[in-house]
Design an enzyme around this catalytic site. Sequence first.
Site, PDB file in Angstrom:
ATOM      1  N   CYS A   2      51.446  30.680  28.378  1.00 12.73           N
ATOM      2  CA  CYS A   2      52.262  29.481  28.464  1.00 12.73           C
ATOM      3  C   CYS A   2      53.733  29.846  28.593  1.00 12.73           C
ATOM      4  O   CYS A   2      54.157  30.940  28.212  1.00 12.73           O
ATOM      5  CB  CYS A   2      52.116  28.649  27.206  1.00 12.73           C
ATOM      6  SG  CYS A   2      50.437  28.476  26.628  1.00 12.73           S
ATOM      7  N   LYS A 591      42.522  40.705  43.841  1.00 13.71           N
ATOM      8  CA  LYS A 591      42.461  40.636  42.377  1.00 13.71           C
ATOM      9  C   LYS A 591      41.148  40.015  41.922  1.00 13.71           C
ATOM     10  O   LYS A 591      40.584  40.403  40.911  1.00 13.71           O
ATOM     11  CB  LYS A 591      43.655  39.809  41.867  1.00 13.71           C
ATOM     12  CG  LYS A 591      43.763  39.718  40.351  1.00 13.71           C
ATOM     13  CD  LYS A 591      44.247  41.015  39.752  1.00 13.71           C
ATOM     14  CE  LYS A 591      44.318  40.997  38.241  1.00 13.71           C
ATOM     15  NZ  LYS A 591      44.276  42.351  37.676  1.00 13.71           N
TER      16      LYS A 591
HETATM   17  O1  M6R Z   1      37.901  39.943  37.132  1.00 16.81           O
HETATM   18  P1  M6R Z   1      36.910  41.010  36.795  1.00 16.81           P
HETATM   19  O2  M6R Z   1      37.189  41.720  35.538  1.00 16.81           O
HETATM   20  O3  M6R Z   1      35.474  40.499  36.820  1.00 16.81           O
HETATM   21  O4  M6R Z   1      37.028  42.058  37.989  1.00 16.81           O
HETATM   22  C1  M6R Z   1      36.154  43.142  38.103  1.00 16.81           C
HETATM   23  C2  M6R Z   1      36.708  44.192  39.049  1.00 16.81           C
HETATM   24  O5  M6R Z   1      36.844  43.677  40.340  1.00 16.81           O
HETATM   25  C3  M6R Z   1      38.069  44.707  38.579  1.00 16.81           C
HETATM   26  O6  M6R Z   1      37.993  45.197  37.273  1.00 16.81           O
HETATM   27  C4  M6R Z   1      38.577  45.830  39.491  1.00 16.81           C
HETATM   28  O7  M6R Z   1      37.745  46.937  39.385  1.00 16.81           O
HETATM   29  C5  M6R Z   1      40.021  46.162  39.105  1.00 16.81           C
HETATM   30  N1  M6R Z   1      40.923  45.750  40.151  1.00 16.81           N
HETATM   31  C6  M6R Z   1      40.238  47.604  38.815  1.00 16.81           C
HETATM   32  O8  M6R Z   1      41.557  47.858  38.461  1.00 16.81           O
END
Ligand code: M6R
Length: 596
Positions: A2, A591
Site C-alpha cells: 500500500c 514476470k
Molecule cells: O509467479 P510464480 O512464482 O509462480 O513464478 C514461477 C516462475 O516463473 C518464476 O519463479 C521464475 O522462475 C522467476 N522469474 C525466476 O527468477
Amino acid sequence: MCGIFGIVTAKETALGPILVEAGRRLSYRGYDSVGCATLSPGGTIDLRKDVGKIDEVAERLRFGEMRGTRGIVQLRWATFGAPSQANAQPHLDSDGDLVGAHNGNVVNNVELRERFIAEGMTVRSTNDGETCVHAVERYVDQGYPMLEAIRRAHGDLQGDYAFVIGRVGEERLYAFKKGSGLVAGIADGAALVSSDLPSILPFTRRVLRVEDGEIVVLEPGGIELRRVEDGARVEREFEVVSETMEDAQRGGYPHFMLKEIHEQPGRARELLHLYDASPHVEAMVERMKGARNLYLVGCGTSYHACLLGATYLARLAGRPAIPVLAPQFVPQYVPALGPGDVGLFVSQSGETKDVLLALEAGVARGLEPLGLLNVIGSTLMYKTRAYLPLACGYEISVPATKTFMNQALAFLYLALKMGGHSTADLHRIPELLEETIVATDPAIFPLVDGLAGCDDLYCLGYGLTYPIALEGALKMKEVTYAHCEGMLSTEFKHGPLSAVTEGYPVIFVCGPEDVARVVSGVNEVTCRGGRAIAIGEEDPRLRANAHDLIVLPKAGPLLNPLLAVVPLQLLAYRLSVARGYDPDFPRNLSKTLTVD
Ligand code: M6R
C-alpha cells in the site's frame, strides 16, 4: 504494498486531480483498490473508494470533482482479506469525524478490532487501516486532543506501518510511522506527507524524513515534528533531495533487482511480524500436519523454495513432503492422489498457468489445495482453501529475489511451528541479511571481471544448500544469459566433472555442516585446473582449498541457506550489468507466465 499520501493547503482547492496524480505515482508499488478523502473547511468529509486501478476508479467515482483544504489518497495492496470496497482505504471512525489511511501491517488488528466492536464502535471492514482510525477515535472520545489521542493510539498499534489521519473542524493532518517509510515535504501553500518520495517530488524537493517515534503535524503554513514519547517538539532541518522521479521509484537504485535484493531484510521482518500475530499460520500448520501425503508444488524459483521447504519440514517436524515442479505433478502424482492428500501451491504471482493447471488436476482427484502467494486477489488465492501471504509488496524485476527469501522463510517458520519449536531465533534473520549484503557485495566485485566473459559455469550445493545452488544457477542464467547449471555437489563427479578445464569456474554453496564434503568437491575441481569459488561461513578448510571464499555471517545450518542465496543474487545482478544486459527485464522472459 500500500501507499499513502496526504496534503494540507492554505485555501480550499480542487484536491481531486492532485490526489489522483499522487496516487498514480504510488501505483508502481502494486495495489488492488484505491480511495480518496477530502475534508472541507465547512466540516465535511467526502470519501470515495473502490476496488480497481486508479484511473478507472477515479473516473467512475469522479475523484476529479473533490475539493477541500485537506486530502488523503491511499492505494491498497491486500495482505489478508480480499480486495473489496469495504476494505479499501481511507476509513472513517464511527461518527464520520475522523478519516485516515495506512500502509503496512498492524499485527494486533484482530484483537483490537474485537475490542473496538465490544466497546460499541462502528467497524465496517476487516482492514487494519480502519483499526488505526478507531484506535485514535477511542482517545478522542475520552476527551483527549488529537495529538494526545494519536500518541496514545500509537502505543496500542503494533506492527510495521505508516498512518495519516485528519479530523473535521481542524485544519491539520497528522501522520506517523513504525518501521515503514514516511516522508513529509513543504511546498508553496501546501504541506505534504507520503509513504513514498515520488508522490512528493512534483511539489517540492524540501523534505523531512519522519523517523519512528515521531508524529508529523501538517498545517496550512508548515510542518511540525513531535515526539511520541512526550509530545515535545523535534527540531530537524529540511533536506533538499536531488532524486529524479525515476530514481525515486527505484529508491535511488539503478535497477529494481538491486532494490529488491536490498529490500529483503525489511520484507523478512514484516513477514515475521505478520506470522507471529496471525491465527492463519496455526490453521495452515494443522492442515499440513493432518495431510496423508503433502505435496509442495511450484515452478522456477518458487519450486526451489518448495525443495528447501521439504528439507526443513523433514528435519524440523519429521514431516515428509514431496516437492514437485507443477507440470510434473500431473503425470507423476495426480493418478495416485487419494483422500486426505494436501497440496501447498507456491507462487509469487498466483497466476502461473502451470501451477493453476496442477491445482485443478489435483482438486479434481480430491486434493485439498493450500497456497503460499504474494499477490492477494490472484487466481491462486481464490482457488485455495487457505493461504498465507508472502508480504513482499510488488516485485517488479522479472528475477524473483525477495519473494524467494520470504517463501524460504515462510517454510522455515511453518516447519518450526509444525515441529513444536520456537520461532524466536528467526528474528535474527533481518539483521543477518543486512550484514550479508554489506559483507558480500564488496567481496563479489573482484569476481565480476574474471567471470563476466564466462559463458559456462556450475553452481553446486548439498542438503539445505542444494536448492540454493539451483536458485543461484537460475538467477545467473536468467539475467546473464550464460549457461549455469545448478546441481547436487556430490553428483558433479558422476559426469559433469569432465567439463572442467584450466580456469573453469565452479561455485560451491557450503552449509556449516557440510564443509568436509565440500572440500573434497573443491579439490576435485582445483586439481584439474578449475576455479573453485566457495560461499560459506569462515572456515580454514574452505579458505585453504578454494580460490575464492565469499564469507557469510555465522548463522548456523538452518539460517545459512537464506543468507547464502544473497551473494548469488548479487553476483548474477553484477554480472548481468557487466555484460551490458538489463537484469530487470531479461530477453524472452515475462514476470508472470500465464501460458503453457
Ligand atoms: O509467479 P510464480 O512464482 O509462480 O513464478 C514461477 C516462475 O516463473 C518464476 O519463479 C521464475 O522462475 C522467476 N522469474 C525466476 O527468477
